[in-house]
Design an enzyme around this catalytic site. Sequence first.
Site, PDB file in Angstrom:
ATOM      1  N   LEU A  43      66.616  42.166  21.421  1.00  0.00           N
ATOM      2  CA  LEU A  43      65.781  42.487  20.255  1.00  0.00           C
ATOM      3  C   LEU A  43      64.334  42.659  20.711  1.00  0.00           C
ATOM      4  O   LEU A  43      63.824  41.908  21.529  1.00  0.00           O
ATOM      5  CB  LEU A  43      65.866  41.386  19.198  1.00  0.00           C
TER       6      LEU A  43
ATOM      7  N   LYS B 213      62.854  37.306  27.382  1.00  0.00           N
ATOM      8  CA  LYS B 213      62.903  38.774  27.352  1.00  0.00           C
ATOM      9  C   LYS B 213      61.716  39.336  28.140  1.00  0.00           C
ATOM     10  O   LYS B 213      61.838  40.309  28.860  1.00  0.00           O
ATOM     11  CB  LYS B 213      62.880  39.229  25.887  1.00  0.00           C
TER      12      LYS B 213
ATOM     13  N   GLY C  31      59.508  33.873  25.039  1.00  0.00           N
ATOM     14  CA  GLY C  31      60.871  34.359  25.243  1.00  0.00           C
ATOM     15  C   GLY C  31      61.088  34.849  26.669  1.00  0.00           C
ATOM     16  O   GLY C  31      60.188  35.393  27.302  1.00  0.00           O
TER      17      GLY C  31
ATOM     18  N   HIS D 240      62.137  36.449  17.380  1.00  0.00           N
ATOM     19  CA  HIS D 240      60.950  35.616  17.133  1.00  0.00           C
ATOM     20  C   HIS D 240      61.330  34.356  16.360  1.00  0.00           C
ATOM     21  O   HIS D 240      60.814  33.271  16.638  1.00  0.00           O
ATOM     22  CB  HIS D 240      59.928  36.380  16.277  1.00  0.00           C
TER      23      HIS D 240
ATOM     24  N   GLY E 211      53.588  39.987  15.740  1.00  0.00           N
ATOM     25  CA  GLY E 211      54.122  40.356  14.427  1.00  0.00           C
ATOM     26  C   GLY E 211      55.337  41.256  14.519  1.00  0.00           C
ATOM     27  O   GLY E 211      55.978  41.346  15.567  1.00  0.00           O
TER      28      GLY E 211
ATOM     29  N   ARG F 297      59.853  47.117  19.526  1.00  0.00           N
ATOM     30  CA  ARG F 297      59.830  48.549  19.872  1.00  0.00           C
ATOM     31  C   ARG F 297      61.179  49.230  19.638  1.00  0.00           C
ATOM     32  O   ARG F 297      61.252  50.456  19.656  1.00  0.00           O
ATOM     33  CB  ARG F 297      59.352  48.742  21.313  1.00  0.00           C
TER      34      ARG F 297
END
Length: 279
Positions: A181, A146, A144, A33, A27, A184
């Site tokens: 992105l 990331k 992702g 996302h 979320g 956090r």
Amino acid sequence: MKIISSIEELRDQLRGQLRTAFVPTMGNLHEGHLSLMRLAKKHGDPIVASIFVNRLQFGPNEDFDKYPRTFAADVEKLEKEGVYVLFAPTEKDLYPEPQEFRVRPPDDLGNTLEGEFRPGFFTGVTTVVLKLFSCVQPRVAVFGKKDYQQLMIVRNMAKQFALPTEIIAAETWRADDGLALSSRNMYLSTEERAEAPALFKTLNQVADEVRAGHLDIFELEKQAMAQLRGRGWLPDYISIRKRCDLQAPAAGDLAQGEKLVVLAAAKLGGTRLIDNLEI
Ligand code: PAF
């Protein structure tokens, strides 16, 4: 979009779907996302997203309680992306009894980098991902880059368990100044937010040095960590690894043009950021 919290209801809703594309999340959805949802659309139909802040992957002193929960705003964003089902189980739905069976990644991959600094993290991730896969039964699932190590661990898990789910990698979504992105990022103060792109800049410098033929990896990592420390960061690691297995390259690997990635985790104030760059 249907919002479903029970596993049974989810199974009823998805029965007979053979091309489901799944995007698991915790979320607090941002553009990164949403880019995963768009990539999922290219690989399957219908799109199923999940929102579940998974207690199992947080250490006792980590931010489970304060992890940003923005359900109403998330729902609006997913509606706009044309998501068919949002699976949003409560802890009772997903873990009706203590989750005693766990999936433990192999030590060499699970206990290095993030695994070294967040013991138990990847066991929490793989356990919930396997359970979510079992609920959604997706043909493909998007993760992702990331979270590079997470992506590799999930991919290896899917392979070793012969799961019928193909793992698709999505490029990292960055702000204009280069900051990856992340949910956090919202913990950062204005000053910290201005400083935060230095992490990606440092990764770029390391990558440039490697490309230019500077192959003393240990020295490069040491210099990059010192540079960040000098700017007020507390780095956990900056590490150049082989892309294929995330282990440290040997001198021979470098000479043979082994593909590399540089990964970093560092604290800026109270916020721990991670990032990586394929070289
Ligand atoms: O990357 C995340 O958001 C989480 O680790 C995941 C994959 C949703 C599992 O909780």
